[in-house]
Scaffold this motif. Structure first.
Motif, PDB file in Angstrom:
ATOM      1  N   PRO A 143       5.746  -2.911   3.287  1.00  0.00           N
ATOM      2  CA  PRO A 143       5.944  -4.192   3.981  1.00  0.00           C
ATOM      3  C   PRO A 143       7.125  -4.999   3.432  1.00  0.00           C
ATOM      4  O   PRO A 143       7.553  -5.962   4.076  1.00  0.00           O
ATOM      5  CB  PRO A 143       4.614  -4.925   3.766  1.00  0.00           C
ATOM      6  N   THR A 144       7.650  -4.615   2.287  1.00  0.00           N
ATOM      7  CA  THR A 144       8.789  -5.344   1.712  1.00  0.00           C
ATOM      8  C   THR A 144      10.132  -4.836   2.210  1.00  0.00           C
ATOM      9  O   THR A 144      11.170  -5.418   1.866  1.00  0.00           O
ATOM     10  CB  THR A 144       8.744  -5.223   0.185  1.00  0.00           C
ATOM     11  N   GLU A 145      10.157  -3.782   3.017  1.00  0.00           N
ATOM     12  CA  GLU A 145      11.421  -3.226   3.498  1.00  0.00           C
ATOM     13  C   GLU A 145      12.004  -4.105   4.597  1.00  0.00           C
ATOM     14  O   GLU A 145      11.280  -4.804   5.322  1.00  0.00           O
ATOM     15  CB  GLU A 145      11.212  -1.798   4.019  1.00  0.00           C
ATOM     16  N   ASP A 146      13.338  -4.034   4.713  1.00  0.00           N
ATOM     17  CA  ASP A 146      14.051  -4.791   5.738  1.00  0.00           C
ATOM     18  C   ASP A 146      13.921  -4.047   7.068  1.00  0.00           C
ATOM     19  O   ASP A 146      14.340  -2.894   7.201  1.00  0.00           O
ATOM     20  CB  ASP A 146      15.519  -4.938   5.354  1.00  0.00           C
ATOM     21  N   VAL A 150      16.051   7.934  22.416  1.00  0.00           N
ATOM     22  CA  VAL A 150      14.955   7.694  21.482  1.00  0.00           C
ATOM     23  C   VAL A 150      14.835   6.186  21.278  1.00  0.00           C
ATOM     24  O   VAL A 150      15.798   5.522  20.875  1.00  0.00           O
ATOM     25  CB  VAL A 150      15.204   8.419  20.148  1.00  0.00           C
ATOM     26  N   GLU A 151      13.671   5.647  21.578  1.00  0.00           N
ATOM     27  CA  GLU A 151      13.467   4.207  21.548  1.00  0.00           C
ATOM     28  C   GLU A 151      12.601   3.807  20.348  1.00  0.00           C
ATOM     29  O   GLU A 151      11.587   4.453  20.065  1.00  0.00           O
ATOM     30  CB  GLU A 151      12.782   3.734  22.830  1.00  0.00           C
ATOM     31  N   VAL A 152      13.018   2.758  19.671  1.00  0.00           N
ATOM     32  CA  VAL A 152      12.227   2.155  18.603  1.00  0.00           C
ATOM     33  C   VAL A 152      11.454   1.002  19.232  1.00  0.00           C
ATOM     34  O   VAL A 152      12.008  -0.062  19.510  1.00  0.00           O
ATOM     35  CB  VAL A 152      13.122   1.674  17.450  1.00  0.00           C
ATOM     36  N   LEU A 153      10.164   1.215  19.490  1.00  0.00           N
ATOM     37  CA  LEU A 153       9.374   0.224  20.210  1.00  0.00           C
ATOM     38  C   LEU A 153       9.074  -1.013  19.371  1.00  0.00           C
ATOM     39  O   LEU A 153       8.819  -2.077  19.918  1.00  0.00           O
ATOM     40  CB  LEU A 153       8.060   0.858  20.683  1.00  0.00           C
ATOM     41  N   GLY A 154       9.085  -0.858  18.063  1.00  0.00           N
ATOM     42  CA  GLY A 154       8.800  -1.997  17.192  1.00  0.00           C
ATOM     43  C   GLY A 154       7.626  -1.696  16.291  1.00  0.00           C
ATOM     44  O   GLY A 154       7.241  -0.553  16.071  1.00  0.00           O
ATOM     45  N   LEU A 155       7.051  -2.782  15.749  1.00  0.00           N
ATOM     46  CA  LEU A 155       5.937  -2.634  14.824  1.00  0.00           C
ATOM     47  C   LEU A 155       4.648  -2.342  15.592  1.00  0.00           C
ATOM     48  O   LEU A 155       4.265  -3.085  16.498  1.00  0.00           O
ATOM     49  CB  LEU A 155       5.759  -3.913  13.997  1.00  0.00           C
ATOM     50  N   ASP A 156       3.996  -1.259  15.195  1.00  0.00           N
ATOM     51  CA  ASP A 156       2.737  -0.886  15.821  1.00  0.00           C
ATOM     52  C   ASP A 156       1.550  -1.400  15.018  1.00  0.00           C
ATOM     53  O   ASP A 156       0.466  -1.616  15.574  1.00  0.00           O
ATOM     54  CB  ASP A 156       2.649   0.635  15.962  1.00  0.00           C
ATOM     55  N   ALA A 157       1.722  -1.590  13.713  1.00  0.00           N
ATOM     56  CA  ALA A 157       0.652  -2.111  12.861  1.00  0.00           C
ATOM     57  C   ALA A 157       1.273  -2.709  11.613  1.00  0.00           C
ATOM     58  O   ALA A 157       2.263  -2.195  11.080  1.00  0.00           O
ATOM     59  CB  ALA A 157      -0.341  -1.011  12.490  1.00  0.00           C
ATOM     60  N   VAL A 158       0.702  -3.832  11.140  1.00  0.00           N
ATOM     61  CA  VAL A 158       1.154  -4.492   9.911  1.00  0.00           C
ATOM     62  C   VAL A 158      -0.065  -4.717   9.027  1.00  0.00           C
ATOM     63  O   VAL A 158      -1.004  -5.418   9.414  1.00  0.00           O
ATOM     64  CB  VAL A 158       1.850  -5.834  10.209  1.00  0.00           C
ATOM     65  N   LEU A 159      -0.047  -4.121   7.814  1.00  0.00           N
ATOM     66  CA  LEU A 159      -1.130  -4.250   6.857  1.00  0.00           C
ATOM     67  C   LEU A 159      -0.605  -4.837   5.557  1.00  0.00           C
ATOM     68  O   LEU A 159       0.602  -5.110   5.427  1.00  0.00           O
ATOM     69  CB  LEU A 159      -1.780  -2.881   6.607  1.00  0.00           C
ATOM     70  N   MET A 180       3.466  -1.054   6.824  1.00  0.00           N
ATOM     71  CA  MET A 180       3.722  -1.423   8.222  1.00  0.00           C
ATOM     72  C   MET A 180       4.231  -0.184   8.948  1.00  0.00           C
ATOM     73  O   MET A 180       4.953   0.645   8.379  1.00  0.00           O
ATOM     74  CB  MET A 180       4.720  -2.577   8.315  1.00  0.00           C
ATOM     75  N   THR A 181       3.829  -0.053  10.213  1.00  0.00           N
ATOM     76  CA  THR A 181       4.101   1.150  11.004  1.00  0.00           C
ATOM     77  C   THR A 181       5.061   0.821  12.128  1.00  0.00           C
ATOM     78  O   THR A 181       4.824  -0.123  12.902  1.00  0.00           O
ATOM     79  CB  THR A 181       2.800   1.730  11.582  1.00  0.00           C
ATOM     80  N   VAL A 182       6.144   1.594  12.207  1.00  0.00           N
ATOM     81  CA  VAL A 182       7.145   1.458  13.261  1.00  0.00           C
ATOM     82  C   VAL A 182       6.950   2.602  14.248  1.00  0.00           C
ATOM     83  O   VAL A 182       6.906   3.773  13.848  1.00  0.00           O
ATOM     84  CB  VAL A 182       8.575   1.478  12.681  1.00  0.00           C
ATOM     85  N   ARG A 183       6.834   2.265  15.525  1.00  0.00           N
ATOM     86  CA  ARG A 183       6.577   3.265  16.569  1.00  0.00           C
ATOM     87  C   ARG A 183       7.888   3.699  17.203  1.00  0.00           C
ATOM     88  O   ARG A 183       8.698   2.863  17.633  1.00  0.00           O
ATOM     89  CB  ARG A 183       5.658   2.681  17.641  1.00  0.00           C
ATOM     90  N   ARG A 188      11.896   3.503   1.156  1.00  0.00           N
ATOM     91  CA  ARG A 188      10.802   4.363   0.749  1.00  0.00           C
ATOM     92  C   ARG A 188       9.625   4.223   1.717  1.00  0.00           C
ATOM     93  O   ARG A 188       9.256   3.109   2.103  1.00  0.00           O
ATOM     94  CB  ARG A 188      10.341   4.002  -0.667  1.00  0.00           C
ATOM     95  N   MET A 189       9.066   5.373   2.076  1.00  0.00           N
ATOM     96  CA  MET A 189       7.900   5.377   2.949  1.00  0.00           C
ATOM     97  C   MET A 189       6.638   5.236   2.121  1.00  0.00           C
ATOM     98  O   MET A 189       6.628   5.502   0.920  1.00  0.00           O
ATOM     99  CB  MET A 189       7.867   6.677   3.763  1.00  0.00           C
ATOM    100  N   VAL A 190       5.563   4.841   2.733  1.00  0.00           N
ATOM    101  CA  VAL A 190       4.293   4.670   2.037  1.00  0.00           C
ATOM    102  C   VAL A 190       3.765   6.039   1.641  1.00  0.00           C
ATOM    103  O   VAL A 190       3.762   6.991   2.419  1.00  0.00           O
ATOM    104  CB  VAL A 190       3.281   3.946   2.944  1.00  0.00           C
ATOM    105  N   GLY A 191       3.345   6.118   0.350  1.00  0.00           N
ATOM    106  CA  GLY A 191       2.831   7.372  -0.169  1.00  0.00           C
ATOM    107  C   GLY A 191       3.792   8.080  -1.078  1.00  0.00           C
ATOM    108  O   GLY A 191       3.419   9.030  -1.760  1.00  0.00           O
TER     109      GLY A 191
END
Length: 354
Positions: free
Chosen positions: A227-230, A259-268, A272-275, A306-309
């Motif tokens: 969640p701290t990434e730009d 290829v479309e970046v729809l935006g944020l799908d979930a924020v925890l 945070m997940t980008v669709r 960095r990705m989560v995990g």
């Protein structure tokens, strides 16, 4: 004596009467034949004409259907070698579908033509067809009840082929089984599952069909970052990887849209997940998703995102903590800790002591 011998030698009148009756019967038969020969001749000629017309018509119709099927197969083979051949036409699917339709049409045409000819021949013999048709109707009803599953499978297969619900090479979900279609029949459809098994599915048992190879498919990738990434940097990295992918073969043909970046799908709290989605060629979405994940992962690593995990990025040199990868000490390591004392087995009682 002489008179009695002559009377005995004289012929009796009975043979004369028998010859007369025979002559009369012969005359009657000749007259009956003379009266009816024209009817027999016309009936025979009518039957021959019916049979000849039926055979000729059956031959012409079957040949026309065969030529039509061959023309459809030739057109499919001609398109197969082009750039869009694999997309628009599947030669094996087109061939099996046309052969199945041709077989059904030829069988129906033969049954109608020869059945009608047989009824016309019986009608030419002045046979009452009403009891025969009634018996045939009763037999048909009994056969329909006895073989209703077979009739259901056959009719379902005919409509599936005529409506082109699926064909060879399609990936379908038939409810009872799913996989790639390897053969389409009038009674049974063969599917090859994900593990290589072959499913024999009766057409009458299929209540719904999900065809994954018609129209277009959608490739979807979820990119989970901290969640701290730009977010703007994440978007730029994904967009750059997608643009590079759309310009390279064979992905330029398999991608039917940007290829479309729809935006944020979930924020925890910790992620945070980008669709990311893209419209692809039918049946090619899984391959496109894998390639997108590969390229997006490389682009994010190059951008320092960095990705989560994954392990956190640490500075080189003395700033790194050498004990960061060490596990915390266990409570059971000390023999006097409450956990160790609680886990110590109770010694057995001394039964020999007085």
């Amino acid at each position: 004596m002489t008179l009695s011998v002559l009377l005995a030698a004289a012929p009796s009148p009975e043979p004369v009467g028998s010859l007369g009756e025979a002559a009369e019967q012969a005359g009657n038969a000749a007259g009956w034949v003379e009266e009816n020969w024209s009817t027999w001749l016309s009936t025979g000629l009518r039957i021959l004409l019916i049979v000849a017309v039926a055979i000729t018509l059956r031959y012409l119709i079957r040949r026309a259907l065969t030529n039509l099927i061959d023309r459809m197969n030739r057109s499919a083979q001609a398109v197969e070698g082009t750039a869009l051949g694999g997309l628009l036409v599947n030669a094996e699917r087109r061939r099996q579908r046309s052969e199945a339709i041709g077989s059904v049409l030829r069988s129906v045409a033969s049954f109608l033509i020869m059945g009608t000819a047989a009824l016309m021949v019986l009608g030419a013999f002045k046979i009452n067809l009403a009891p025969l048709l009634a018996s045939a109707g009763v037999a048909g009803v009994a056969l329909g009840f006895g073989a209703r599953n077979l009739v259901t499978d056959f009719l379902s297969g005919v409509f599936m082929i005529l409506e082109d619900q699926y064909g060879v090479g399609d990936t379908i979900d038939a409810g009872v089984a799913s996989g790639e279609v390897i053969e389409v029949g009038l009674r049974v459809t063969k599917l090859r599952g994900d593990n290589g098994e072959i499913w024999y599915v009766r057409n009458g048992e299929v209540k719904r069909i999900g065809n994954l190879s018609q129209g277009w498919s959608t490739a979807g990738v979820d990119v989970t970052v901290r969640p701290t990434e730009d977010l703007e940097q994440v978007r730029k990295a994904i967009t750059a990887a997608a643009e590079t992918m759309t310009k390279e073969e064979p992905w330029s043909e398999r991608l039917w849209g940007p290829v479309e970046v729809l935006g944020l799908d979930a924020v925890l709290l910790d992620s945070m997940t980008v669709r990311v989605t893209a419209k692809t060629m039918p049946g090619k979405s899984i391959g496109v998703e894998r390639e997108l994940r590969w390229r997006i992962k490389q682009a994010l690593d190059d951008a320092g995102i960095r990705m989560v995990g994954t392990l956190p990025l640490q500075a080189d040199g003395e700033g790194a903590d050498p004990t960061a990868g060490m596990a915390a000490p266990s409570a059971y390591a000390s023999a006097v800790s409450p956990q160790s004392l609680a886990a110590t087995p109770i010694p057995p009682a001394n039964l020999n002591k007085q």
